[in-house]
Structure formats: C-alpha cells, structure tokens
Design an enzyme around this catalytic site. Sequence first.
Site, PDB file in Angstrom:
ATOM      1  CG  HIS A  97      -2.054  -0.992   1.074  1.00 36.23           C
ATOM      2  ND1 HIS A  97      -2.524  -1.752   2.115  1.00 36.23           N
ATOM      3  CD2 HIS A  97      -2.792  -1.338  -0.027  1.00 36.23           C
ATOM      4  CE1 HIS A  97      -3.517  -2.531   1.676  1.00 36.23           C
ATOM      5  NE2 HIS A  97      -3.691  -2.303   0.376  1.00 36.23           N
ATOM      6  CD  GLU A 145      -0.623   0.497   4.377  1.00 38.37           C
ATOM      7  OE1 GLU A 145       0.093  -0.516   4.411  1.00 38.37           O
ATOM      8  OE2 GLU A 145      -1.866   0.449   4.229  1.00 38.37           O
ATOM      9  NE  ARG A 190      -6.510   0.124   0.715  1.00 36.20           N
ATOM     10  CZ  ARG A 190      -6.292  -0.653   1.780  1.00 36.20           C
ATOM     11  NH1 ARG A 190      -5.586  -0.201   2.795  1.00 36.20           N
ATOM     12  NH2 ARG A 190      -6.786  -1.874   1.827  1.00 36.20           N
ATOM     13  CG  HIS A 232      -0.331  -3.819   5.284  1.00 40.52           C
ATOM     14  ND1 HIS A 232      -1.180  -3.379   4.306  1.00 40.52           N
ATOM     15  CD2 HIS A 232       0.013  -5.083   4.931  1.00 40.52           C
ATOM     16  CE1 HIS A 232      -1.351  -4.326   3.398  1.00 40.52           C
ATOM     17  NE2 HIS A 232      -0.632  -5.377   3.750  1.00 40.52           N
ATOM     18  CD  GLU A 270      -2.495  -3.130   9.113  1.00 39.49           C
ATOM     19  OE1 GLU A 270      -2.037  -1.983   8.957  1.00 39.49           O
ATOM     20  OE2 GLU A 270      -3.170  -3.719   8.248  1.00 39.49           O
TER      21      GLU A 270
HETATM   22  N1  ING Z   1      -4.840  -2.930   6.421  1.00 43.25           N
HETATM   23  C1  ING Z   1      -5.007  -4.140   5.691  1.00 43.25           C
HETATM   24  C2  ING Z   1      -5.932  -3.952   4.538  1.00 43.25           C
HETATM   25  O1  ING Z   1      -5.631  -4.528   3.511  1.00 43.25           O
HETATM   26  C3  ING Z   1      -6.646  -5.370   7.196  1.00 43.25           C
HETATM   27  C4  ING Z   1      -5.321  -5.333   6.522  1.00 43.25           C
HETATM   28  C5  ING Z   1      -7.723  -5.964   6.592  1.00 43.25           C
HETATM   29  C6  ING Z   1      -6.780  -4.835   8.446  1.00 43.25           C
HETATM   30  C7  ING Z   1      -8.948  -6.019   7.230  1.00 43.25           C
HETATM   31  C8  ING Z   1      -7.970  -4.909   9.105  1.00 43.25           C
HETATM   32  C9  ING Z   1      -9.061  -5.504   8.477  1.00 43.25           C
HETATM   33  O2  ING Z   1      -6.930  -3.242   4.640  1.00 43.25           O
HETATM   34  C10 ING Z   1      -4.214  -1.859   5.888  1.00 43.25           C
HETATM   35  N2  ING Z   1      -3.872  -0.862   6.735  1.00 43.25           N
HETATM   36  O3  ING Z   1      -3.935  -1.815   4.743  1.00 43.25           O
HETATM   37 ZN    ZN Z   2      -2.041  -1.587   4.090  1.00 43.82          ZN
END
Ligand code: ING
Ligand code: ZN
Length: 302
Positions: A61, A64, A121, A191, A265
Amino acid sequence: LHTIPYDIISDWMNQIVKDHPDLVTRVEYGKTYEKRTISLLKIGLNTEAKKKAIWMDCGIHAREWIAPAFCQYFVNQILQSYKTDAKMQEMMKNVDFYVTPVLNIDGYIYTWKDNTTRLWRKNRSLGPSPDCYGTDLNRNFDANWGTVGVSFNCSSNIFCGTNATSEPEAQAVTYFVGTRKDDFLCFLTIHSYGQLLLLPYGHPNYTASNYEELMKVGQDAAEAIKKVHGQNYRVGTSPDVLYPNSGSSRDWARMQGIPFSYTFELRDNGTFGFQLPEDQIQPACEEAYSGALHIITYAHNQ
Ligand code: ING
Ligand code: ZN
C-alpha cells in the site's frame, strides 16, 4: 531515520549487495503496471543443501511509508547481527530471506508527488472506466477473491480488480512465491497502521488448520514487541480484530500451504496514522523487528 523516495531505496539495495556480496543478491521478479521493475533482496549463505525460505514484503500500500522503512531496517539488522549472533548465523545457513522493500512501486512514487497524492493506497492501473485508477493489491490475490470486504467500484480504495490476480504486482508475488511454495516457512507482509498482528483467514467462514499455533506464536511476538518500547499490538484474524476481508496476500500464502503467514500493522494507533513522525520511525522498527524475529525464529526451528 527518515523515509526516502524509491530511487534512493533502489540505490540502497545495490549498495547492500556491494557491501555483502557473499550473502546478498538482488532478484528482479516482475514489472509494475507502469513497467517499473519489482525487485527483492535474497539474503542467506550459499550452501549445497536445499534451503527453506522466509518472505517479507513492504509497501504493498503506497501511503504506508513506515513499511518500506521497516524492510530496510530489517535487512540492515539481520546483516549486522549475522556478524556476531550464532542464531542468525545458523538461520543464514538454513534459510534464505526474500525481502521486497517496495512492492507497489508506482503507488509509492505517486505518494511522493505532492500533498494531494500523499494518501494514495492502491496501485496505478487504469480501471474499467475512464479516469478510474488503482486496484487495492491486498484485495486482488486469489483467496476467496471478491467475496467480503471489497468493492467492485474502481474509484473505491478497496477495489479488488476485475479478476483475481488481475494486477501485475499481485502476479509477480503469486508467481515467485507460488513456484517455490514448499520452500517458504513464513510469509510476512508489512502494513501500517493500527499496531496489529493479523493471521489467516480474513474470510469469516474459514479457519486456518493451525489457527491455535498461529495465535500462540502471534501473541508471543506481541509480547516481544511490548518489551521493546511498551507498545501494545493486538493479535487475531481480521474479522475478529476489525472486519472481514478477502483477496489478501496473507490469506493467499496460507492457502498455498505456507504455515506461518501474518500481516503486520505497524505504528501508530491513529494519532498520526500514515504520516508517522520521523522520531517514531526508529522505535517502530525496533519493536516490529523483535516481533518479526520471534515469528521467523519459531518457523525456522520447526
Ligand atoms: N490494512 C489491511 C488492509 O488490507 C486489514 C489489513 C484488513 C486490516 C482487514 C484490518 C481488516 O486493509 C491496511 N492498513 O492496509
Ligand atoms: Zn495496508
């Protein structure tokens, strides 16, 4: 420490290879939508024996920015500890680390353009309608693709693409890892933000066969993280911790049979979000390193 644009990261990769020719090679394994070369650093000792592998990708992404910084920190750290640490020397004999500092290069470069693009993103592919850019690469993998936590609207931040693995960046990972899937012990995708350690599956109807072990190893990693600067990380599947999703690279990797697949994360908890202040880069990397090393060491010892 500070974050840096892609060209400088690419130069840094070349410098790491020059400084450690016995341990590190740069491998080009795909092209982005805008035809940039995707590359990783392969780190490990050359041995006769068949080696196991550890995967880490950062910057899937674009916005990030702490993630590519972490991949660089991770590489510097394992190469540094190799010099003196017997456990790291043992791991370099048994496994190769495959580290992609920036997977979504087009998106990353786009976020460096100006203030209006900083929070982009997705990748930069042109969607099914005019002037509609970007697919969420972490919704595009062939893992219950297009079922939950996605959008089919190309202007959405969670647009999953027109098909599973439609995007060249997702294709590159799918091909590289998929053709060596029995080698990989561990798949870590980095991430920000939220301070979470997420495990498979993002789809609420499926449970990983080693869910209990994934939870235990994740919780021990979170404890290791907390010891460094006192920060809390929550551990669990995305539906349990936040909300369901499909098409993530983590879920895809677990479905390929890679036993230890996690999403990190990194910092923070939302105060600064994607625009993490520079004075938090170092501590964020230090604590996450400790968590990642815990998971990798556990996977290695199996
Ligand atoms: N979070 C991830 C995303 O792809 C994720 C992972 C998925 C977190 C679902 C929480 C719930 O969205 C980020 N920050 O990209
Ligand atoms: Zn992410």
